[in-house]
Design a protein around this motif. Structure first.
Motif, PDB file in Angstrom:
ATOM      1  N   HIS A   1       0.819  -1.198   0.000  1.00  0.00           N
ATOM      2  CA  HIS A   1       0.000   0.000   0.000  1.00  0.00           C
ATOM      3  C   HIS A   1       0.859   1.256   0.000  1.00  0.00           C
ATOM      4  CE1 HIS A   1      -1.876  -3.261   2.407  1.00  0.00           C
ATOM      5  NE2 HIS A   1      -2.708  -3.174   1.392  1.00  0.00           N
ATOM      6  N   THR A   2       0.331   2.300  -0.616  1.00  0.00           N
ATOM      7  CA  THR A   2       1.015   3.588  -0.625  1.00  0.00           C
ATOM      8  C   THR A   2       0.068   4.616  -0.055  1.00  0.00           C
ATOM      9  OG1 THR A   2       2.217   2.947  -2.599  1.00  0.00           O
ATOM     10  CG2 THR A   2       2.182   5.280  -2.072  1.00  0.00           C
ATOM     11  N   PRO A   3       0.425   5.271   1.025  1.00  0.00           N
ATOM     12  CA  PRO A   3       1.629   5.051   1.832  1.00  0.00           C
ATOM     13  C   PRO A   3       1.543   3.725   2.580  1.00  0.00           C
ATOM     14  CG  PRO A   3       0.181   6.589   2.946  1.00  0.00           C
ATOM     15  CD  PRO A   3      -0.446   6.285   1.617  1.00  0.00           C
ATOM     16  N   GLN A   4       2.693   3.266   3.065  1.00  0.00           N
ATOM     17  CA  GLN A   4       2.716   1.995   3.778  1.00  0.00           C
ATOM     18  C   GLN A   4       1.877   2.088   5.041  1.00  0.00           C
ATOM     19  OE1 GLN A   4       6.752   0.633   4.402  1.00  0.00           O
ATOM     20  NE2 GLN A   4       6.517  -0.716   2.656  1.00  0.00           N
ATOM     21  N   CYS A   5       1.361   0.961   5.450  1.00  0.00           N
ATOM     22  CA  CYS A   5       0.514   0.897   6.637  1.00  0.00           C
ATOM     23  C   CYS A   5       1.294   1.292   7.886  1.00  0.00           C
ATOM     24  CB  CYS A   5      -0.029  -0.517   6.802  1.00  0.00           C
ATOM     25  SG  CYS A   5      -1.165  -0.982   5.505  1.00  0.00           S
ATOM     26  N   PRO A   6       0.592   1.862   8.884  1.00  0.00           N
ATOM     27  CA  PRO A   6       1.268   2.188  10.140  1.00  0.00           C
ATOM     28  C   PRO A   6       1.726   0.914  10.841  1.00  0.00           C
ATOM     29  CG  PRO A   6      -1.097   2.545  10.322  1.00  0.00           C
ATOM     30  CD  PRO A   6      -0.822   2.197   8.900  1.00  0.00           C
ATOM     31  N   THR A   7       2.770   1.016  11.608  1.00  0.00           N
ATOM     32  CA  THR A   7       3.278  -0.136  12.345  1.00  0.00           C
ATOM     33  C   THR A   7       2.322  -0.483  13.476  1.00  0.00           C
ATOM     34  OG1 THR A   7       4.583   1.229  13.834  1.00  0.00           O
ATOM     35  CG2 THR A   7       5.681   0.426  11.830  1.00  0.00           C
ATOM     36  N   ALA A   8       2.463  -1.671  14.032  1.00  0.00           N
ATOM     37  CA  ALA A   8       1.587  -2.139  15.095  1.00  0.00           C
ATOM     38  C   ALA A   8       1.760  -1.353  16.384  1.00  0.00           C
ATOM     39  CB  ALA A   8       1.825  -3.619  15.353  1.00  0.00           C
ATOM     40  N   ASP A   9       2.874  -0.654  16.539  1.00  0.00           N
ATOM     41  CA  ASP A   9       3.049   0.151  17.750  1.00  0.00           C
ATOM     42  C   ASP A   9       2.734   1.631  17.524  1.00  0.00           C
ATOM     43  OD1 ASP A   9       5.282   0.462  16.172  1.00  0.00           O
ATOM     44  OD2 ASP A   9       6.722   0.039  17.744  1.00  0.00           O
TER      45      ASP A   9
ATOM     46  N   PRO B   1       0.147   4.862  17.091  1.00  0.00           N
ATOM     47  CA  PRO B   1      -1.178   5.185  17.635  1.00  0.00           C
ATOM     48  C   PRO B   1      -2.311   4.920  16.639  1.00  0.00           C
ATOM     49  CG  PRO B   1       0.363   6.981  18.034  1.00  0.00           C
ATOM     50  CD  PRO B   1       1.057   5.992  17.142  1.00  0.00           C
ATOM     51  N   ASP B   2      -2.030   5.021  15.349  1.00  0.00           N
ATOM     52  CA  ASP B   2      -3.057   4.802  14.325  1.00  0.00           C
ATOM     53  C   ASP B   2      -2.982   3.404  13.712  1.00  0.00           C
ATOM     54  OD1 ASP B   2      -0.668   5.272  13.031  1.00  0.00           O
ATOM     55  OD2 ASP B   2      -1.558   6.480  11.439  1.00  0.00           O
ATOM     56  N   ARG B   3      -2.500   2.419  14.478  1.00  0.00           N
ATOM     57  CA  ARG B   3      -2.270   1.062  13.977  1.00  0.00           C
ATOM     58  C   ARG B   3      -3.507   0.428  13.362  1.00  0.00           C
ATOM     59  NH1 ARG B   3      -1.095   0.291  19.684  1.00  0.00           N
ATOM     60  NH2 ARG B   3      -3.076  -0.061  20.722  1.00  0.00           N
ATOM     61  N   GLU B   4      -4.704   0.802  13.805  1.00  0.00           N
ATOM     62  CA  GLU B   4      -5.939   0.214  13.281  1.00  0.00           C
ATOM     63  C   GLU B   4      -6.251   0.672  11.859  1.00  0.00           C
ATOM     64  OE1 GLU B   4      -9.084   0.879  16.078  1.00  0.00           O
ATOM     65  OE2 GLU B   4      -7.869   0.124  17.723  1.00  0.00           O
ATOM     66  N   ALA B   5      -5.492   1.649  11.344  1.00  0.00           N
ATOM     67  CA  ALA B   5      -5.710   2.152   9.990  1.00  0.00           C
ATOM     68  C   ALA B   5      -5.040   1.272   8.932  1.00  0.00           C
ATOM     69  CB  ALA B   5      -5.182   3.578   9.874  1.00  0.00           C
ATOM     70  N   ALA B   6      -4.313   0.261   9.335  1.00  0.00           N
ATOM     71  CA  ALA B   6      -3.664  -0.642   8.380  1.00  0.00           C
ATOM     72  C   ALA B   6      -4.716  -1.413   7.587  1.00  0.00           C
ATOM     73  CB  ALA B   6      -2.740  -1.614   9.114  1.00  0.00           C
ATOM     74  N   GLN B   7      -4.331  -1.880   6.418  1.00  0.00           N
ATOM     75  CA  GLN B   7      -5.231  -2.619   5.536  1.00  0.00           C
ATOM     76  C   GLN B   7      -5.467  -4.043   6.045  1.00  0.00           C
ATOM     77  OE1 GLN B   7      -6.618  -1.396   2.581  1.00  0.00           O
ATOM     78  NE2 GLN B   7      -5.834   0.562   3.273  1.00  0.00           N
ATOM     79  N   VAL B   8      -6.662  -4.543   5.830  1.00  0.00           N
ATOM     80  CA  VAL B   8      -7.007  -5.923   6.183  1.00  0.00           C
ATOM     81  C   VAL B   8      -6.392  -6.863   5.145  1.00  0.00           C
ATOM     82  CG1 VAL B   8      -8.904  -7.566   6.425  1.00  0.00           C
ATOM     83  CG2 VAL B   8      -9.148  -5.230   7.309  1.00  0.00           C
TER      84      VAL B   8
END
Length: 82
Positions: free
Chosen positions: A22-30, A32-39
């Motif tokens: 994904h662009t931009p890359q997904c946030p890391t698991a640590d 604060p916005d970690r839930e915004a990553a792609q499923v």
């Protein structure tokens, strides 16, 4: 005994780059916005989804981090009373 997770315990971050295209890359698991990553794997019949950053989110809003830490459910109060 090797852990069954795709990464060693105590680490956070993304799954291998091949899964996060994904662009931009997904946030890391640590982040604060970690839930915004792609499923990357959804299992609504079981109540959970795996995100690109190796975070497992549950329909009750709880989370399982890649290092096996648990985040308790955190539904907004308004949603809980509706």
């Amino acid at each position: 005994m090797e852990p069954h997770s795709p990464r060693a315990a105590g680490t956070t971050g993304r799954l291998p780059d091949a899964l996060c295209t994904h662009t931009p890359q997904c946030p890391t698991a640590d982040s604060p916005d970690r839930e915004a990553a792609q499923v990357v794997a959804a299992h609504p019949e079981q109540g959970w989804s795996l995100l690109c950053n190796a975070l497992v989110i549950f329909e009750d809003t709880g989370e399982l981090l890649p290092d096996n830490r648990i985040v308790a459910p955190h539904r907004p109060l308004a949603a809980a009373t509706a």
